[in-house]
Each structure stands twice: as C-alpha cells, then as structure tokens.
Design an enzyme around this catalytic site. Structure first.
Site, mmCIF file in Angstrom:
data_model
loop_
_atom_site.group_PDB
_atom_site.id
_atom_site.type_symbol
_atom_site.label_atom_id
_atom_site.label_comp_id
_atom_site.label_asym_id
_atom_site.label_seq_id
_atom_site.Cartn_x
_atom_site.Cartn_y
_atom_site.Cartn_z
ATOM 1 N N HIS A 105 -14.662 -0.043 9.325
ATOM 2 C CA HIS A 105 -14.168 -0.569 8.060
ATOM 3 C C HIS A 105 -14.509 -2.047 7.942
ATOM 4 O O HIS A 105 -14.362 -2.803 8.885
ATOM 5 C CB HIS A 105 -12.644 -0.369 8.041
ATOM 6 C CG HIS A 105 -11.986 -0.873 6.799
ATOM 7 N ND1 HIS A 105 -12.577 -0.823 5.565
ATOM 8 C CD2 HIS A 105 -10.771 -1.424 6.607
ATOM 9 C CE1 HIS A 105 -11.749 -1.323 4.675
ATOM 10 N NE2 HIS A 105 -10.653 -1.702 5.273
ATOM 11 N N VAL B 234 0.841 -1.205 0.000
ATOM 12 C CA VAL B 234 0.000 0.000 0.000
ATOM 13 C C VAL B 234 0.875 1.254 0.000
ATOM 14 O O VAL B 234 0.626 2.204 -0.745
ATOM 15 C CB VAL B 234 -0.962 0.017 1.210
ATOM 16 C CG1 VAL B 234 -1.769 1.317 1.231
ATOM 17 C CG2 VAL B 234 -1.895 -1.180 1.180
#
Ligand code: TXD
Length: 314
Positions: free
Chosen positions: A176, A14
């Site tokens: 999330h 990421v």
C-alpha cells in the site's frame, strides 16, 4: 434468509464512515465497536435514526463489548492510531500490531467462521498479524488498500481526460502507498490502455500523485487521514463478499506461490465472494514489473520481521 452481520472494529473516521456506507447500502446488520466509552453507541444510534429518512432497515448497534459482535459474518478492523503529519506508516506498526492482535483475539471468539477485512495500517503487515493471531486460512483474511490506490489513480486519470471515473479501470499491485506497483499497460479507459491516451510524463505524474495520495490528504487535513474513499473501498469488498459477486478487486492477500512469492501479504487482484478471498488472478507481468512486485513484497517481509516478539511466530 438471515441478514448478514458485519462488525466494524474502530469507530473513528474510517470505521464510522464504513458503518454508514454499509448500513445505507443495505448490506446487513452493523455492529460498531470501539474502546472509547459511549462513542460507538452514540454513532450507532445516530446512524439508526437516519434509517427512516434514507430507507434502510438493518440494525446498527454500538458497543464497547465484543459480545455484541458474536456471530459476525464479516469483521472489518479499522482500530488503531491514524497517521499524523510527518509520521510514516511504519512508525505506527508496533502500536497498531498490538491493538489489532487484541481486537482479533476478542472478536473471533464468538465468530469462528468470520471473514476478516483488515484496514489498519501498515496494511499488509496488519494482515499478517490478523492471519497469525486468528489462525484462519488465507480465504478469510484479506486487506483493503488496492481499491483505494486504484480509485485514486482512476479519479486522477478521469480528471485529466475529462471522462467519467466509472469508465476508467486501473490495476495496481504491491504494498500500500509508496511501494505500490502501478501497471499503466493494464490501466484503461473503456478498454483503451492509457499508454495510448496520455503522454508518458503525465502518466508518471499521475502514478506519483497516486502513490503519495494518502500523504497529500494528511497534509491538507492536518489532523487525521483520508476516510471517505477508504470507507468506499471497504464497502466494495463487503458488497462483493455478502452478495457473492466474485468481483476481481485489488486487495492484500497471502500469497502462496503466486507471482513467484510465498508467505507474504501483498496487493494482487483477488476474487471476492461468499467464501472470502476465493482466488488470485495472475496477469502476465514483464520482468520489470515482477521485480517491482518482489521489491514491494520484500519491504513487507522486512516489516513483518520487526513485529513484537509475541507476534513474531506463528
Ligand atoms: O487503505 C487503507 N488500508 C487505509 C488505512 C486508509 C485509511 C486509513 N487507514 C488506517 O486505518 C489508518 O492509518 C489507521 O491505522 C486506521 C484507522 O484510521 P482512522 O482515520 O479511522 O483513525 P481514527 O479516526 O483515529 O480511528 C481509530 C479508532 C479510534 O476511534 C480509536 O478509539 C479506536 O480506533 N481504537 C480501538 N478500537 C477498538 N479496540 C482498540 N484496542 C482500539 N484502539 C484504538
């Protein structure tokens, strides 16, 4: 005018993909930091060498040392362990809380006014760790997750209806992943709610696939988890902050009374501008939706309660 300086901590999938997007998106000078010796330096050099071909002129610097991060306008934290197949987000919490706390302590020494964008999972809990350790006001600690969840939902709806994903807007609140709270009423194709375009069972299937969107990719990849769409989510947040665009984006923010919730990070529509998280939009919710959001917040709160002792107090 001074070019923005953006530090990305964690040069893994990421982090490196984010650095790539930020540099090629001309958002500023990028510093990539990781504990692995040579890795951030190598990736930064590689990114820098793409500059003449893809036409960007920001600096890209890699380092194992936080001195390189001094004077950052934005610090993106992706450092931590990634989820492995069969591992829940919560299994990661203890290890990642310690890593995140360490990264924040070191990185803010030279950047007292920086805006922290958290990415490491479990996201909402890591935002709280960053807030406690930094002592920053809520404007300057904000988490990326809702953009990813809504992007997944938008992509699935677009596929289902055969329209451009750009014409699909979705609203997702809450924690999330599994505890996200999708709001189909506020999810539209160019203004038309999807509740008028798709049968209930298709919407439910899309919502379920979205909530499990991370796990689907983990199972396919076998090693590691999603990174192209997560990095795109970080890019959109940084873009809105650096250019003071004041976009309304679903992010994890520290609630202080909004939606009847206090002192907890949870995904809500946020206004992102030069000051960071400049405000929270409060769409009207039904009693059921409020209940789901409160349940999601309660889960985050319970997880925060399990943080290691040294991070347990403010
Ligand atoms: O929506 C979201 N918020 C997320 C979050 C979407 C995707 C990934 N999400 C989480 O981000 C994921 O569960 C992980 O917690 C992080 C990073 O995921 P990534 O896929 O990039 O993991 P990698 O490739 O394992 O990279 C992590 C890097 C790796 O290079 C380590 O060496 C580094 O973090 N690392 C550190 N860097 C600096 N300082 C310390 N202490 C450190 N420890 C590990």
């Amino acid at each position: 005018m001074k070019k923005p300086k953006i530090t990305v901590i964690g040069g893994g999938n990421v982090g490196a993909t984010t650095a790539h997007r930020l540099a090629e998106g001309q958002l500023g000078d990028v510093v990539l930091i990781d504990v692995v010796e040579g890795m951030p330096q190598g990736k930064a050099l590689d990114l820098l060498q793409a500059a003449p071909v893809v036409h960007h002129d920001g600096l890209v610097v890699g380092s194992n040392d936080y001195e390189a991060a001094a004077g950052s306008d934005i610090i993106v934290v992706t450092a931590g362990l990634a989820r492995k197949p069969g591992m829940s987000r919560d299994d990661l919490q203890d290890a990642n809380a310690r890593i995140v706390a360490d990264c924040i302590r070191r990185s803010i020494k030279g950047s007292r006014d920086t805006i922290i964008v958290m990415v490491t999972n479990p996201l909402d809990v890591m935002c709280e760790v960053a807030r406690r350790v930094s002592g920053f006001p809520r404007e300057r600690v904000v988490g990326m997750a809702g953009i990813l969840d809504t992007a997944r939902m938008r992509a699935f709806i677009a596929q289902e209806l055969g329209v451009s994903a750009e014409s699909v807007f979705a609203l997702v609140l809450g924690g999330h992943g599994d505890s996200m709270v999708p709001l189909p009423r506020y999810t539209t194709v160019s203004g038309v709610p999807i509740t008028e375009l798709l049968p209930r069972e298709r919407i439910d299937a899309i919502v379920q696939r979205t909530a499990q969107g991370g796990g689907e990719i983990v199972r396919l990849l076998k090693t590691g988890s999603a990174y192209y769409a997560p990095a795109a989510g970080v890019w959109e947040m940084v873009d809105s902050i650096v250019k003071d665009r004041k976009k309304i984006l679903p992010c994890s923010a520290h609630l202080e009374g909004e939606f009847g919730l206090d002192d907890v990070f949870v995904g809500v529509p946020c206004k992102l501008g030069a000051a960071g998280m400049e405000g929270i939009f409060e769409p009207k919710l039904t009693a059921d939706e409020i209940a789901l959001l409160h349940r999601s917040a309660a889960e985050v709160r319970a997880q925060v309660g399990k943080l290691p002792n040294e991070l347990g107090t403010q």
